[in-house]
Design an enzyme around this catalytic site. Structure first.
Site, PDB file in Angstrom:
ATOM      1  N   CYS A  13      -0.914   8.917   6.943  1.00 26.50           N
ATOM      2  CA  CYS A  13      -2.273   8.572   6.531  1.00 26.50           C
ATOM      3  C   CYS A  13      -3.143   8.354   7.771  1.00 26.50           C
ATOM      4  O   CYS A  13      -2.676   7.851   8.792  1.00 26.50           O
ATOM      5  CB  CYS A  13      -2.249   7.300   5.693  1.00 26.50           C
ATOM      6  SG  CYS A  13      -1.458   7.503   4.089  1.00 26.50           S
ATOM      7  N   CYS A  62       0.834  -1.194   0.000  1.00 24.51           N
ATOM      8  CA  CYS A  62       0.000   0.000   0.000  1.00 24.51           C
ATOM      9  C   CYS A  62       0.876   1.254   0.000  1.00 24.51           C
ATOM     10  O   CYS A  62       0.629   2.208  -0.750  1.00 24.51           O
ATOM     11  CB  CYS A  62      -0.929  -0.020   1.222  1.00 24.51           C
ATOM     12  SG  CYS A  62      -2.112   1.332   1.253  1.00 24.51           S
ATOM     13  N   CYS A  63       1.927   1.257   0.857  1.00 26.35           N
ATOM     14  CA  CYS A  63       2.831   2.417   0.897  1.00 26.35           C
ATOM     15  C   CYS A  63       3.548   2.601  -0.447  1.00 26.35           C
ATOM     16  O   CYS A  63       3.780   3.730  -0.877  1.00 26.35           O
ATOM     17  CB  CYS A  63       3.862   2.263   2.014  1.00 26.35           C
ATOM     18  SG  CYS A  63       3.269   2.652   3.673  1.00 26.35           S
ATOM     19  N   CYS A  94      -3.316   4.918   9.576  1.00 26.14           N
ATOM     20  CA  CYS A  94      -2.015   4.384  10.008  1.00 26.14           C
ATOM     21  C   CYS A  94      -1.281   5.303  10.975  1.00 26.14           C
ATOM     22  O   CYS A  94      -0.077   5.137  11.203  1.00 26.14           O
ATOM     23  CB  CYS A  94      -1.136   4.119   8.790  1.00 26.14           C
ATOM     24  SG  CYS A  94      -1.867   2.973   7.620  1.00 26.14           S
ATOM     25  N   CYS A 135       8.426   4.659   6.049  1.00 28.78           N
ATOM     26  CA  CYS A 135       7.534   4.055   5.060  1.00 28.78           C
ATOM     27  C   CYS A 135       8.201   3.796   3.729  1.00 28.78           C
ATOM     28  O   CYS A 135       7.565   3.394   2.792  1.00 28.78           O
ATOM     29  CB  CYS A 135       6.340   4.968   4.831  1.00 28.78           C
ATOM     30  SG  CYS A 135       6.816   6.593   4.238  1.00 28.78           S
TER      31      CYS A 135
HETATM   32  S1  SF4 Z   1       0.522   4.854   5.576  1.00 25.92           S
HETATM   33 FE1  SF4 Z   1      -1.141   3.295   5.554  1.00 25.92          FE
HETATM   34  S2  SF4 Z   1      -2.768   4.030   4.157  1.00 25.92           S
HETATM   35 FE2  SF4 Z   1      -0.902   5.296   3.864  1.00 25.92          FE
HETATM   36  S3  SF4 Z   1       0.106   4.356   2.140  1.00 25.92           S
HETATM   37 FE3  SF4 Z   1       1.043   3.421   3.956  1.00 25.92          FE
HETATM   38  S4  SF4 Z   1      -0.199   1.585   4.447  1.00 25.92           S
HETATM   39 FE4  SF4 Z   1      -1.343   2.817   2.938  1.00 25.92          FE
END
Ligand code: SF4
Length: 239
Positions: free
Chosen positions: A203, A120-121, A206, A231
């Site tokens: 986000c 996702c990141c 998170c 991240c």
């Molecule tokens: S912080 Fe969470 S929602 Fe944002 S990109 Fe990373 S995993 Fe996805």
């Protein structure tokens, strides 16, 4: 002419004692139009945004709009656009990548495994970051040494081997108090989540508030037992 990579050591020596404004001034002069600030709309990035508006008529600032940011973050973006008149460069995830992710894994798969969270990141942050950096020679971040053990040795100028660009961390040696003194002195718009126990804001799903004494990044991906608090935006090159 030495490559930007070779120039980093020279810059590090020359600018060891430079203030954030002095450091930014040198790079804005040496790489006109090719210095860009990566803004999360957090306190440090808001300080740097304000500094850039005082140093150049055409500051470049980009935001990775992951689609999952807090409403408070969009509010500070809106306020900053109005106040500074900056044409923020917004980078959203690739539509096809995002649709595939959600179709196959669901909207909140990041809670299920580290692998899913990293995917996702990658889709929402690191892939758009590559596009954001495509036409710049140096990128500016709000990293500070005080923020976490991972960042304790962050220099004000470094070579980013992952993105093969110069990386500037003008606030590397600043304290949290210096950041907030600057914000208050210059009436800089800030994210109100900072007043609710969020020193680091990513986000919405998170990030959570931290307790007094916890690490600056402790509110990020708190459910992971063997976790990182970075991240991938500021990662080291794998060897
Ligand atoms: S912080 Fe969470 S929602 Fe944002 S990109 Fe990373 S995993 Fe996805």
């Amino acid at each position: 002419m030495p490559s930007p990579r070779d120039q980093v050591t020279t810059y590090q020596e020359r600018l060891a004692q430079a203030s954030p404004q002095e450091l930014l001034t040198v790079f804005l002069r040496d790489f006109p139009g090719q210095v860009t600030l990566a803004s999360s709309l957090g306190a440090e990035d808001q300080v740097l945004t304000h500094m850039l508006t005082t140093l150049t008529d055409a500051p470049r600032v980009f935001v990775l709009d992951t689609g999952r940011l807090h409403e408070e973050t969009y509010e500070v973006l809106h306020l900053s656009m109005k106040k500074y008149g900056i044409a923020y460069e917004l980078f959203a995830p690739d539509t096809q990548e995002l649709e595939k992710l959600i179709r196959e894994k669901g909207p909140n798969s990041f809670y299920e495994s580290v692998e899913n969270r990293k995917l996702c990141c990658a889709i929402r942050k690191t892939h758009p970051l590559k596009r954001a950096l495509a036409d710049c020679k140096a990128w500016v971040t709000g990293l500070r040494q005080e923020q976490s053990a991972n960042r304790a040795a962050v220099p004000s100028v470094e070579w980013d081997a992952v993105h093969e660009r110069i990386k500037l961390n003008p606030l590397a040696h600043w304290t949290n108090d210096q950041v907030w003194d600057y914000i208050n002195a210059h009436d800089v718009p800030f994210n109100y989540l900072h007043k609710k126990g969020y020193p680091s804001i990513g986000c919405a799903p998170c990030t959570r508030a931290i307790q007094p004494g916890e690490d600056f990044r402790a509110g990020r991906w708190w459910w992971e037992s063997d976790r990182t608090t970075e991240c991938g935006l500021h990662g080291k090159k794998e060897s």
